[in-house]
Design an enzyme around this catalytic site. Structure first.
Site, short mmCIF file in Angstrom:
data_model
loop_
_atom_site.label_atom_id
_atom_site.label_comp_id
_atom_site.label_asym_id
_atom_site.label_seq_id
_atom_site.Cartn_x
_atom_site.Cartn_y
_atom_site.Cartn_z
N ILE C 50 -12.28 -10.12 3.33
CA ILE C 50 -11.20 -9.99 2.34
C ILE C 50 -9.94 -10.68 2.85
CG2 ILE C 50 -9.58 -8.31 1.32
CD1 ILE C 50 -11.91 -6.31 1.33
N HIS C 52 -6.38 -9.98 2.39
CA HIS C 52 -5.56 -8.90 1.85
C HIS C 52 -4.25 -9.42 1.28
CE1 HIS C 52 -8.07 -5.67 3.45
NE2 HIS C 52 -8.24 -6.43 4.52
#
Lengths: 134, 428, 491
Positions: C50, C52
């Site tokens: 991911i 973020h």
């Protein structure tokens, strides 16, 4: 087949599991005082026959592969024409491991005649084309 | 840029199902094309070199390659088009197959009817969430089978097998005959799921122990498998603490079931059942008209003979579809088949046509083993047919041809497997 | 002895590779040293993949600074080195009033850092955006700039581009000793001895051990293991990264789409001493299933493909990143890069470049020939039917699908073997093209891949490993068949 199967312990009366049907009867096979083979525990006549054969002369098909030269695959599946004595399986494997076939072969071709002097041939389970046409 | 091929019936997959379907459809006069991803026909049978095939269909015992070869030899006498080394990458609801191969590039196969015969794949370690490390030496039984029987390579030397299905048992024997040591076969179920003959001839003959109600709870090793931990499980398959046994080995084989492989079917919008096979009607036709399914892509079979018989039906039905043969009037709403007591699934999932009484073949599996059973076929809350079964086990498919009378059949047909109490009492 | 390197980067994770690519702009002789056969094999391999948004890390931390700065840098880099990355947006999911307070706190932090975010309380709208989210959802904090990424593509892309711009890469060479000399360091890496003026320590969970070799270890690294379960494509549609309310030690167990269309659940977070143990456990898998079900109750576990675990490298400085010139001259620590390390990697590379500029005597003249564009590998998934048909005509291997689960052709596999960081192992093929990563776990393609690798590398099939030495896949030939490299056309 709800019972846990385990390796039979040494000294146990050998128990033969009947493979004729899913009933999986557990057969006790022994020679009575008259030297007759008795089969106990069979649910049917075929089971009795099976028990006798497994006791006196158990047989198995030899199923393996064999090295093949110039085939589209490096190994060729083979089998014994008919079942061979069970105790000969490892001897048979030793023979088979050192024999080589040569492509092309046809299904049913005899690859090893008279395996272990048993009068049984090892035959090709499939046809296999040659990799490079000669 | 793509090559267009026109045919009556296109069959995806050249294993036992595809071969039998092709022969049957071709025999009736259809133009047939088989698309096969491997370099030869025969499918998984080519690696199943053991015997035990053909007792039902040929009335003799054959090895897998022999069983396949018989159909392949027959196919040579036909003008069925065969595309080898060809992968189907798309299937549309209007029955256009997109395939590719190195020789001809992209093929667009336009068919009047399509038969799905892609077979299945093996359930993996990942799918059953077995924990531990992820080193080399973890194989499905079928991959090991291919390596040994077709490629001539050994996957390892000291082996633990999870799963007592027939492939697992047969691979135990194969490994031993090829010089490996098989330490143990563990089975999470409380019974052996393979045939008793395979238990005797593949494990017992070679002194390989089978531990029932056991599973793998850890796999150790960084580069290569070093050991596995096997634990006893309770009735909910949860490992029981304190029952761990360590096996030092370099290889783990998973033989934990098969899953119909229907990713291609999804592209055509075909609806799948809980089996992961397409839902079909009594003609083996999926939810997309003219696309049929047979063999392991429809439901995982235990005997190839039944695959052949099912595929022949698919071939016949696809031929009839391609020639616009009438099936009579279609029901406004299909009659659904419902798995009842101790029934896992049913094929077909629906009956689409029932003008007059007719015979329909049902195949289904019990959820758990039992003895002395009565199989009830129920509709309108009435048992309209019943059969006796002495032994049932989930690994053995039940197949019955049942006559359906329109006046007896309501919206649903339920199949129950019940205990024959009378018979059980007698035996006790 | 050969001319010393200006910079030796220890560790070929996403951090080491980002730094390598960043310093490749300059006229510096640089080498990247990696213990394993490939880049991205440890922490970079097992994480949530991911990018973020950047609101979550605590105020004033280096983590928050790097994440905020790093997140927007991915768009430009994606154009240059071509990796899979998509800003799908993230949800932090609140179920009750207590959660709402946390959501508000997170949003305040987002506002402060100029990160776009929105608290959505309209349940209907949430359900349209995320149809399978738990029915008892009360609100979500939506952060549209959060993204999902293919960490392998990113890291390999960075390393390849660094290589193309003159950085040397040394694989399968664990650093076992570093001697400090007056003019730099002597590094023992595998069988090789190297001289370098500056060392950048990006050794992940081993960063403390590497630093200890020169006495620059004023910190320790504790691995925190996170376990995951990966679900098949079409298992269940998930559109956004779904976070629970974070705990003090982690962002919690999430449910997340992958860039390739799969879904994963995880990770949990357990500290351990062992730096190699990436095993999953029954307890851990059950924990993440429970956690995942809170967000997405209908997770279809029977569609699981794989479970795996990764280690986060957590420092003892409040778990924050350590990015600094150490007390040892010319030895830079880039350590404790746990979450959000992937999101921060590009900003970290920038910062490290500045630290090297300011704390060493290396001269940072820019290369005239520096090329930010990596020559991408041609992929089937990017082709239309016409280009594919043409490709097959020119090269038949384009027409042979080797991996049926992920649709990968023989041509792509051959290309991956012969690229700059050429694949020599099954895992290297896997992380470049995805065979063995799909639903069959490699059941169908493994024999074929072994044969292709054998042919292309002229090595025995029995020598082809899964990853490192000792992980060879098959042990022997049957039937005393002569063991030689596979030569054939149809694997």
């Amino acid at each position: 087949m709800e019972v846990e199967f385990k390796k039979p312990k040494q000294g146990d009366v050998p128990e033969i599991i009947c493979t004729i049907c899913p009933n999986s009867c557990k057969l006790q096979v022994f020679e009575d005082e008259q030297g007759e083979i008795q089969v106990e525990g069979a649910g049917c006549a075929r089971g009795v026959e099976y028990g006798k054969e497994e006791y006196l002369d158990p047989k198995r098909m030899l199923i393996t592969t064999i090295k093949i030269e110039n085939g589209v695959l490096p190994v060729l599946p083979v089998r014994s024409q008919v079942a061979i004595p069970k105790e000969k399986i490892f001897d048979a494997i030793k023979v088979v491991n050192h024999v080589s076939a040569k492509a092309p072969v046809q299904m049913g071709d005899v690859i090893i005649p008279n395996l272990l002097e048993l009068g049984i041939s090892v035959i090709a389970s499939r046809s296999m084309a040659a990799k490079n046409k000669e | 840029m793509s090559e267009i091929i026109d045919t009556d019936i296109a069959i995806i997959g050249g294993g036992p199902a595809g071969l039998a379907a092709a022969l049957n459809a071709s025999k009736r006069g259809a133009r047939v094309a088989i698309i096969e991803r491997d370099f030869e026909l025969g499918g998984i049978l080519q690696q199943c070199i053991h015997n035990g095939f053909g007792l039902t269909y040929f009335k003799e015992e054959l090895t897998g390659p022999e069983y396949a070869q018989r159909f392949m030899d027959l196919l040579k006498e036909t003008n069925v088009q065969i595309f080898l080394d060809s992968m189907v990458i798309d299937l549309s609801a209007d029955k256009i197959i997109t395939a590719m191969n190195p020789e001809r590039g992209i093929l667009k196969i336009h068919a009047k009817a399509v038969i799905l015969a892609m077979g299945c794949r093996e359930r993996t370690r990942g799918a059953i969430n077995v924990p531990g490390m992820r080193p080399a030496g973890i194989y499905t039984a079928g991959t090991a089978q291919r390596l040994i029987n077709m490629e001539g390579y050994m996957p390892g030397k000291r082996v633990v097998i999870l799963g007592s299905g027939d492939i697992g048992l047969i691979m135990a024997r194969r490994l031993v005959l090829e010089g490996a040591k098989v330490l143990v076969v563990a089975e999470v179920l409380p019974y052996c799921s393979g045939l008793v003959r395979n238990f005797v001839q593949c494990l017992q003959d070679y002194d390989i122990p089978l531990y029932l109600s056991h599973t793998i709870t850890d796999i150790k090793g960084k580069e290569r498998v070093k050991s596995v931990i096997i634990s006893k499980v309770d009735e909910n398959w949860m490992p029981i603490k304190g029952t761990e046994k360590v096996y030092e080995c370099d290889t783990v084989l998973f033989s934990v079931g098969l899953i119909p492989e229907n990713e291609i079917s999804l592209k055509a919008g075909i609806k799948l059942d809980i089996t992961n096979g397409p839902t079909v009607n009594e003609y083996l036709e999926t939810t997309v008209p003219g696309i049929f399914a047979c063999g392991n892509v429809l439901q995982v079979h235990d005997l190839v003979d039944w695959v052949t018989l099912e595929a022949e039906r698919a071939g016949e039905n696809a031929y009839a579809y391609s020639t616009n043969t009438s099936r009579g009037g279609k029901l406004l709403e299909p009659i659904l088949t419902v798995p009842g007591e101790n029934v896992g699934y049913i094929v077909p999932q629906r009956i689409d046509y029932l003008q007059d009484s007719k015979i329909v073949q049902f195949s289904f599996r019990p959820k758990s083993p039992d003895k002395n059973c009565i199989i009830e076929f129920v509709s309108n809350e009435k048992v309209f047919d019943k059969r006796k079964a002495k032994h049932i086990i989930p690994s053995e498919m039940l197949i019955y041809k049942i006559k359906l009378n329109p006046e007896e059949i309501g919206e649903k047909i339920t199949i129950n497997i019940k205990k024959n109490l009378k018979k059980s009492k007698e035996e006790a | 002895m050969m001319k010393p390197y200006d910079i030796a980067i220890i560790g070929g994770g996403v951090i080491g590779c980002s730094i390598a690519r960043w310093v490749s702009k300059y006229r510096l002789k640089t080498i990247l040293i990696e213990k394993h056969a490939d880049v991205a094999t440890e922490t970079t391999k097992g994480n949530s993949a991911i990018i973020h948004a950047g609101y979550a890390s605590s105020e004033g931390s280096l983590q928050s600074e790097m994440n905020v700065k790093g997140n927007p840098m991915f768009d430009q880099l994606q154009k240059e080195i071509n990796f899979d990355f998509k800003r799908v947006g993230s949800f932090v999911v609140a179920f009750n009033d207590e959660d709402m307070k946390d959501l508000q706190k997170e949003q305040n932090q987002a506002d402060k850092r100029n990160i776009p975010s929105e608290i959505i309380t309209d349940i209907k709208r949430i359900k349209i955006m995320e149809p399978n989210i738990a029915d008892n959802v009360k609100a979500v904090l939506y952060a549209p700039s959060a993204g999902i990424i293919w960490p392998f593509g990113l890291t390999i892309g960075l390393a390849e581009n660094a290589y193309d711009n003159g950085v040397d890469l040394l694989f399968s060479s664990p650093v076992t000793e570093i001697q400090q000399k007056s003019n730099g360091f002597i590094i023992q890496a595998g069988q090789k001895q190297l001289n370098a003026k500056v060392i950048i320590n990006a050794a992940g969970v081993y960063a403390d051990e590497i630093a200890r070799m020169v006495g620059a270890d004023n910190f320790t690294i504790t691995p925190r293991k996170g376990e995951y379960i990966l679900m098949d494509r079409n298992a269940i549609p998930v559109n956004h990264i779904l976070f629970p309310i974070p705990t003090p030690v982690s962002k919690g167990i999430l449910v997340c789409p992958t860039i390739e269309g799969h879904t994963f659940i995880g990770p949990n977070s357990n500290a351990q001493n062992d730096k190699e143990d990436v095993s999953t456990t029954s307890a851990g898998l059950n924990e993440i299933i429970r956690g995942g079900r809170k967000l997405l109750p209908s997770i279809p576990l029977r569609k699981a493909i794989a479970n795996f675990a990764g280690l986060r490298a957590v420092s003892d400085r409040d778990g924050d990143f350590i990015i600094e010139a150490s007390e040892v001259e010319n030895f830079i620590n880039v350590a404790g890069i746990c979450s959000p390390g992937l999101s921060s990697c590009l900003a970290i590379a920038d910062l490290v470049t500045d630290i090297v500029k300011n704390h060493t005597t290396l001269s940072f003249g820019e290369k005239d020939s520096w090329n930010p564009i990596r020559f991408p590998q041609q992929r089937l998934k990017d082709m239309n039917e016409d280009t594919l048909a043409q490709a097959i005509k020119n090269r038949p291997e384009w027409g042979r699908v080797i991996c049926r689960c992920e649709t990968v052709t023989e041509a792509e596999i051959i290309d991956a073997i012969h690229r700059p960081i050429g694949a020599t192992t099954l895992d290297m093929i896997k992380v470049r093209l995805r065979p063995r990563m799909g639903r069959c776990n490699g059941g169908f393609c493994t024999p074929k891949l072994l044969k292709i690798l054998s042919r292309e590398l002229d090595k025995l099939v029995t020598e082809i490993p899964k990853n490192d030495e000792g992980s060879e896949m098959v042990t022997d030939r049957t039937k005393f068949i002569e063991n030689k490299p596979w030569k054939g056309e149809t694997p």
